[in-house]
Design a protein around this motif. Structure first.
Motif, PDB file in Angstrom:
ATOM      1  N   LEU A 340     107.089  35.240  76.332  1.00  0.00           N
ATOM      2  CA  LEU A 340     105.904  34.576  75.784  1.00  0.00           C
ATOM      3  C   LEU A 340     104.697  34.766  76.697  1.00  0.00           C
ATOM      4  O   LEU A 340     103.568  34.975  76.223  1.00  0.00           O
ATOM      5  CB  LEU A 340     106.195  33.089  75.583  1.00  0.00           C
ATOM      6  CG  LEU A 340     107.082  32.723  74.393  1.00  0.00           C
ATOM      7  CD1 LEU A 340     107.456  31.253  74.447  1.00  0.00           C
ATOM      8  CD2 LEU A 340     106.380  33.030  73.077  1.00  0.00           C
ATOM      9  N   CYS A 341     104.915  34.687  78.011  1.00  0.00           N
ATOM     10  CA  CYS A 341     103.804  34.875  78.960  1.00  0.00           C
ATOM     11  C   CYS A 341     103.252  36.292  78.876  1.00  0.00           C
ATOM     12  O   CYS A 341     102.029  36.496  78.916  1.00  0.00           O
ATOM     13  CB  CYS A 341     104.274  34.564  80.379  1.00  0.00           C
ATOM     14  SG  CYS A 341     104.652  32.821  80.660  1.00  0.00           S
ATOM     15  N   GLU A 342     104.152  37.278  78.757  1.00  0.00           N
ATOM     16  CA  GLU A 342     103.695  38.666  78.636  1.00  0.00           C
ATOM     17  C   GLU A 342     102.878  38.858  77.364  1.00  0.00           C
ATOM     18  O   GLU A 342     101.840  39.515  77.371  1.00  0.00           O
ATOM     19  CB  GLU A 342     104.903  39.607  78.628  1.00  0.00           C
ATOM     20  CG  GLU A 342     105.565  39.770  79.970  1.00  0.00           C
ATOM     21  CD  GLU A 342     104.747  40.638  80.912  1.00  0.00           C
ATOM     22  OE1 GLU A 342     104.006  41.503  80.423  1.00  0.00           O
ATOM     23  OE2 GLU A 342     104.837  40.422  82.131  1.00  0.00           O
ATOM     24  N   LEU A 343     103.350  38.286  76.262  1.00  0.00           N
ATOM     25  CA  LEU A 343     102.617  38.419  74.994  1.00  0.00           C
ATOM     26  C   LEU A 343     101.293  37.669  75.037  1.00  0.00           C
ATOM     27  O   LEU A 343     100.309  38.106  74.430  1.00  0.00           O
ATOM     28  CB  LEU A 343     103.485  37.894  73.833  1.00  0.00           C
ATOM     29  CG  LEU A 343     104.758  38.684  73.555  1.00  0.00           C
ATOM     30  CD1 LEU A 343     105.616  37.961  72.530  1.00  0.00           C
ATOM     31  CD2 LEU A 343     104.431  40.089  73.068  1.00  0.00           C
ATOM     32  N   LEU A 344     101.257  36.546  75.743  1.00  0.00           N
ATOM     33  CA  LEU A 344     100.012  35.784  75.885  1.00  0.00           C
ATOM     34  C   LEU A 344      98.934  36.624  76.556  1.00  0.00           C
ATOM     35  O   LEU A 344      97.762  36.611  76.139  1.00  0.00           O
ATOM     36  CB  LEU A 344     100.276  34.516  76.699  1.00  0.00           C
ATOM     37  CG  LEU A 344      99.069  33.623  76.998  1.00  0.00           C
ATOM     38  CD1 LEU A 344      98.706  32.820  75.769  1.00  0.00           C
ATOM     39  CD2 LEU A 344      99.356  32.690  78.165  1.00  0.00           C
ATOM     40  N   VAL A 345      99.321  37.380  77.588  1.00  0.00           N
ATOM     41  CA  VAL A 345      98.345  38.185  78.341  1.00  0.00           C
ATOM     42  C   VAL A 345      98.052  39.506  77.631  1.00  0.00           C
ATOM     43  O   VAL A 345      96.901  39.944  77.580  1.00  0.00           O
ATOM     44  CB  VAL A 345      98.878  38.446  79.769  1.00  0.00           C
ATOM     45  CG1 VAL A 345      97.915  39.319  80.543  1.00  0.00           C
ATOM     46  CG2 VAL A 345      99.099  37.132  80.501  1.00  0.00           C
ATOM     47  N   ALA A 346      99.085  40.132  77.051  1.00  0.00           N
ATOM     48  CA  ALA A 346      98.921  41.475  76.498  1.00  0.00           C
ATOM     49  C   ALA A 346      98.302  41.486  75.109  1.00  0.00           C
ATOM     50  O   ALA A 346      97.615  42.448  74.753  1.00  0.00           O
ATOM     51  CB  ALA A 346     100.280  42.178  76.454  1.00  0.00           C
ATOM     52  N   LEU A 347      98.525  40.454  74.297  1.00  0.00           N
ATOM     53  CA  LEU A 347      98.044  40.461  72.901  1.00  0.00           C
ATOM     54  C   LEU A 347      97.165  39.240  72.603  1.00  0.00           C
ATOM     55  O   LEU A 347      97.491  38.425  71.740  1.00  0.00           O
ATOM     56  CB  LEU A 347      99.243  40.479  71.939  1.00  0.00           C
ATOM     57  CG  LEU A 347     100.264  41.597  72.131  1.00  0.00           C
ATOM     58  CD1 LEU A 347     101.430  41.414  71.182  1.00  0.00           C
ATOM     59  CD2 LEU A 347      99.619  42.964  71.923  1.00  0.00           C
ATOM     60  N   PRO A 348      96.037  39.086  73.307  1.00  0.00           N
ATOM     61  CA  PRO A 348      95.187  37.918  73.017  1.00  0.00           C
ATOM     62  C   PRO A 348      94.420  38.043  71.706  1.00  0.00           C
ATOM     63  O   PRO A 348      93.881  37.055  71.214  1.00  0.00           O
ATOM     64  CB  PRO A 348      94.217  37.888  74.207  1.00  0.00           C
ATOM     65  CG  PRO A 348      94.155  39.294  74.687  1.00  0.00           C
ATOM     66  CD  PRO A 348      95.505  39.889  74.410  1.00  0.00           C
ATOM     67  N   HIS A 349      94.370  39.268  71.133  1.00  0.00           N
ATOM     68  CA  HIS A 349      93.599  39.506  69.913  1.00  0.00           C
ATOM     69  C   HIS A 349      94.448  39.382  68.658  1.00  0.00           C
ATOM     70  O   HIS A 349      93.898  39.302  67.554  1.00  0.00           O
ATOM     71  CB  HIS A 349      93.026  40.925  69.953  1.00  0.00           C
ATOM     72  CG  HIS A 349      94.088  41.973  70.041  1.00  0.00           C
ATOM     73  ND1 HIS A 349      94.676  42.325  71.244  1.00  0.00           N
ATOM     74  CD2 HIS A 349      94.704  42.731  69.098  1.00  0.00           C
ATOM     75  CE1 HIS A 349      95.588  43.257  71.027  1.00  0.00           C
ATOM     76  NE2 HIS A 349      95.636  43.517  69.736  1.00  0.00           N
ATOM     77  N   PHE A 350      95.788  39.361  68.786  1.00  0.00           N
ATOM     78  CA  PHE A 350      96.667  39.469  67.619  1.00  0.00           C
ATOM     79  C   PHE A 350      96.982  38.087  67.050  1.00  0.00           C
ATOM     80  O   PHE A 350      96.628  37.051  67.605  1.00  0.00           O
ATOM     81  CB  PHE A 350      97.942  40.210  68.030  1.00  0.00           C
ATOM     82  CG  PHE A 350      98.722  40.747  66.864  1.00  0.00           C
ATOM     83  CD1 PHE A 350      98.138  41.623  65.969  1.00  0.00           C
ATOM     84  CD2 PHE A 350     100.031  40.364  66.646  1.00  0.00           C
ATOM     85  CE1 PHE A 350      98.850  42.114  64.891  1.00  0.00           C
ATOM     86  CE2 PHE A 350     100.753  40.849  65.583  1.00  0.00           C
ATOM     87  CZ  PHE A 350     100.158  41.729  64.701  1.00  0.00           C
ATOM     88  N   ASN A 351      97.678  38.134  65.907  1.00  0.00           N
ATOM     89  CA  ASN A 351      98.037  36.903  65.202  1.00  0.00           C
ATOM     90  C   ASN A 351      98.925  36.002  66.062  1.00  0.00           C
ATOM     91  O   ASN A 351      99.640  36.480  66.941  1.00  0.00           O
ATOM     92  CB  ASN A 351      98.781  37.238  63.903  1.00  0.00           C
ATOM     93  CG  ASN A 351      97.970  38.114  62.977  1.00  0.00           C
ATOM     94  OD1 ASN A 351      97.396  39.106  63.396  1.00  0.00           O
ATOM     95  ND2 ASN A 351      97.908  37.770  61.719  1.00  0.00           N
TER      96      ASN A 351
END
Length: 795
Positions: A340-351
């Motif tokens: 979740l932390c990786e996705l929070l930083v890597a995909l701030p523009h996505f759904n």
């Protein structure tokens, strides 16, 4: 035969009135409605007939006769027609009629005549009787329809019965298989040794790894065509084999996270409207839509799985299958939080980015140190890389709600995250697009006045093209950035002010004061007066530690040095408190807080030199020189650099380099009032001690200050020292890494002196004794300590 009907011409169609066309349409619709109504009536009659026939129970003639004979035997003898008076043919006919189904639909036990029912009801029953029936015992035959045959009479449909397999034979085979299976189950499983079990587990794990790798590589190679394999890979999150379940689930979580980071587009996917779904599009567009829809749905399910894993661990919940133990759930939850932390930083523009924020922010306050630190680092990275401010605003809103919802019972690190916001950097840094003047389009009146008709036409087309280019650039304007930053700061300050007002004894207060010190220059002028009063009351209460009071002082002077210049406020009480606090610092744990002191001195003296008196500057110069003897080298360098600024900024600081006293009075070092301690009557004798300091940089600064801090000449500092601020020097010479700066030069070991065969000594007698000793053969004798002791006692 040719069709002689002529097609109406276009002119004739034009002459056809609209009323005629409407009437035709109405007649057609009326016919359709009447046909449908007629069909519904027939169906209703048929259902009523079926319901009536089912409600009545048919009684055979013989049973009815038996009932009558058993009940009324005497009346039958008198009234009933004797059977011996009937012919055999009539009796047989009645018995045959009793066996027919159509005859049995009437209740013969009733005395009601047959012709009483209406003719209409009889026709319904006749229709029902004509409907073909099948007996329940008769097996249904499946037909295979063939091509029809055309004859003179018309089309003749052709069909063949489907061959029926021998069900009994199949059942027997099934029962045999079941019996064999039961026999197989009854056999005891072979007992494996620990080595065999470990080898079997390794083999299973290798198979799962290869399967995960194959699915992941297929998805990454062609995401559009293999989007359905995401579902297959996600299904492995529910691995049921207890031997490899934990490792497989962890591997699948991390694999899916990396896949989503690679295949997710650089834009947010919105759901299609009903109108967009109804319109026909190209095959490529439809394929793209299906890919985006599948990607969003699988991404959503993946996030739900991660959330459920964390919830199960938090609630200590065990699944019914008991595949994974409670201890293993912690490791799974940690991997889920990492993803979740990786996705929070890597995909701030996505759904679903806001959903991830809502999951991560409460975990910053988790008792588990590892999970909370993971969340802290992720939020810090997000703040640092967020240039626009959308993601930062979302995180700040959730943190503010968390602090208020928990009644300020959160860890101080939750609020310290605010210090990593990029608001100050973006406010100061101007992009090239923002600096460039914006293109102004001409109004209609200006065009009409200055341009011809053809020029106006060209101008209109040119402006339209420029607007489209500006939209295509998709660059955020400065106004939009400032609006987002203003909203973010309002929420941050609202959180800070609530804590200062309602929770002054909370452990969050140091973090709040530190945040106020950083963002004080951005506070609205309306709040300055009240905020300074609150800060002074906090210091005067005496309940703050030295670090908290330093942050209070720094916040107050940040306010006064920015927009607070217009306020008529005397900050003498803050100077006094800093002067009093200086001696609470030393070379121990408080050495790190010298950095805050250096920041305070820079704001209080360098930026407000016109409001500072000479007595105050002399007092601080003397006390700082004394403090430089009690701290570590990096702090000493920072303090001496600040003293250098004092001596260059204020003209009469060289008084302290002279032994002769100026004026009346004696210096009072223990007095906490800098204006009344008579600092002009003392000397900076500490510089002579610092000149013999073990650190070479401290020696250089001390010698420079003794020379009067000249900017030129032999006593001047090199550019490396003179162009760096006190805070930079403090950090450059920090000893956190247990390294000495500058590094200590290595000393070459001296060679040991050896005796040569030549004459080593000038004295001839000593030379002879040495040569005699070398030439003698050494005889090892046993040591007798008792003999030596006796000799010494006798003597």
């Amino acid at each position: 035969r040719r069709n002689t009907k002529r097609v109406p011409s276009f002119r004739k169609l034009l002459r056809t009135s609209q009323i005629k066309l409407d009437n035709k349409l109405k007649n057609k619709q009326y016919k359709q409605k009447s046909a449908a109504k007629k069909y519904r009536k027939e169906q209703k009659k048929l259902r009523e007939a079926v319901r009536d026939a089912i409600s009545r129970k048919p009684f055979p003639l013989e049973e009815c006769k038996k009932k009558q004979v058993a009940g009324k035997s005497e009346e039958e003898e008198e009234d009933a027609l004797p059977l011996d008076m009937m012919d055999e043919d009539d009796l047989k006919l009645i018995e045959d009629l009793a066996q027919k189904a159509s005859f049995l639909t009437r209740d013969l036990s009733s005395n009601e005549p047959v012709h009483v029912k209406k003719r209409k009801h009889e026709s319904v029953i006749e229709k029902y009787e004509k409907v073909p029936r099948r007996m329940q015992t008769e097996p249904e035959k499946e037909l295979i329809h063939l091509l029809p045959i055309k004859d003179k009479s018309g089309i003749i449909p052709q069909a063949v019965e489907k061959p029926v397999l021998n069900v009994a034979h199949d059942e027997e085979e099934g029962t045999e298989d079941m019996e064999e299976g039961e026999d197989f189950v009854e056999e005891p499983l072979p007992v494996l040794t620990p080595e065999e079990m470990a080898a079997q587990r390794r083999q299973k794990l290798q198979e799962r790894k290869m399967h995960i790798a194959a699915l992941a590589s297929a998805i990454l190679s062609e995401p559009d065509n293999n989007i359905k394999k995401l579902k297959e890979l996600r299904a492995m999150l529910m691995e049921q084999d207890p031997n490899v379940a934990v490792i497989v689930r962890k591997l699948v979580m991390v694999s899916l996270m990396e896949i989503f980071k690679d295949i997710v587009p650089s834009y947010k996917i919105r759901p299609l409207t009903e109108a967009e779904k109804a319109t026909k599009v190209k095959k490529e567009t439809q394929k793209l839509r299906e890919f985006e829809e599948g990607l969003v749905s699988q991404y959503k399910f993946y996030l739900e799985n991660l959330e459920q894993t964390i919830k199960d661990w938090k609630q200590r919940k065990l699944k019914k299958s008991n595949v994974i133990s409670l201890k293993a759930y912690k490791g799974l939850a940690e991997v889920a939080v990492k993803c979740l932390c990786e996705l929070l930083v890597a995909l701030p523009h996505f759904n679903f980015h806001n959903n991830i924020i809502v999951l991560i922010v409460p975990l910053m306050n988790d008792p588990s140190k590892m999970i909370s630190e993971l969340c802290f680092e992720a939020v810090k990275k997000l703040f640092k890389q967020d240039k626009l401010g959308y993601a930062s605003l979302g995180v700040v809103k959730v943190i503010s709600g968390l602090v208020r919802g928990r009644n300020y019972d959160v860890r101080p690190e939750v609020l310290k995250v605010f210090l990593h916001l990029r608001i100050k950097e973006v406010e100061l840094q101007k992009d090239s697009e923002d600096i460039a003047p914006k293109k102004k389009f001409m109004t209609y009146k200006e065009k009409r006045k200055n341009l011809s008709r053809m020029q106006r036409k060209w101008k209109k087309a040119e402006e339209k093209l420029e607007r489209e280019l500006l939209e295509a650039e998709a660059s955020e304007s400065k106004e939009k950035k400032l609006k987002l930053h203003t909203e973010t700061l309002n929420i941050v300050f609202l959180t800070y002010f609530r804590i200062v007002k309602k929770a002054q004894k909370s452990p969050l207060l140091p973090a709040v004061l530190e945040g106020l010190a950083k963002f004080a220059h951005l506070i609205n002028v309306e709040f300055f007066d009240d905020l300074l009063i609150v800060l002074h009351s906090l210091i005067a209460s005496g309940g703050l530690s030295y670090r908290e009071s330093l942050h209070c002082i720094l916040s107050a002077f940040h306010i006064l040095s920015g927009q607070g210049d217009v306020l008529n406020i005397d900050p003498m009480k803050f100077y006094t408190h800093l002067y009093k606090t200086l001696f609470s610092l030393h070379a121990g744990g408080t050495n790190e807080d010298i950095g805050i002191v250096l920041q305070c001195l820079d704001v209080m003296f360098a930026k407000r030199r016109k409001q500072v008196s000479q007595q105050r500057a002399l007092a601080f110069l003397k006390r700082l020189s004394t403090l430089a003897l009690h701290v570590l080298p990096n702090s000493s360098v920072g303090i001496l650099a600040t003293n250098r600024v004092f001596m260059q900024m204020f003209p009469k600081m060289d008084l302290l380099l002279d032994n002769e006293s100026q004026g009346s009075g004696v210096y009072l070092p223990e007095l906490d009032e800098p204006e009344h301690c008579n600092a002009q009557n003392t000397a900076l004798w500490e510089l002579h001690l610092l000149q013999r300091h073990y650190h070479p940089t401290v020696q250089k600064f001390a010698a420079h200050l003794i020379a009067g801090a000249p900017t030129e000449g032999s006593g001047a500092l090199s550019l490396d020292f003179s162009q760096r601020s006190a805070t930079e020097l403090f950090e450059a010479y920090c000893m956190k890494g247990m390294t000495f700066n500058p590094p200590v030069a290595s000393v070459t070991p001296r060679r040991k002196d050896t005796f040569s065969q030549m004459d080593s000594f000038v004295d001839e007698e000593l030379n002879k004794q040495l040569q005699q000793h070398i030439s003698e053969t050494v005889v090892h004798k046993s040591l007798d300590f008792a003999k030596h002791l006796k000799a010494t006692s006798l003597s």
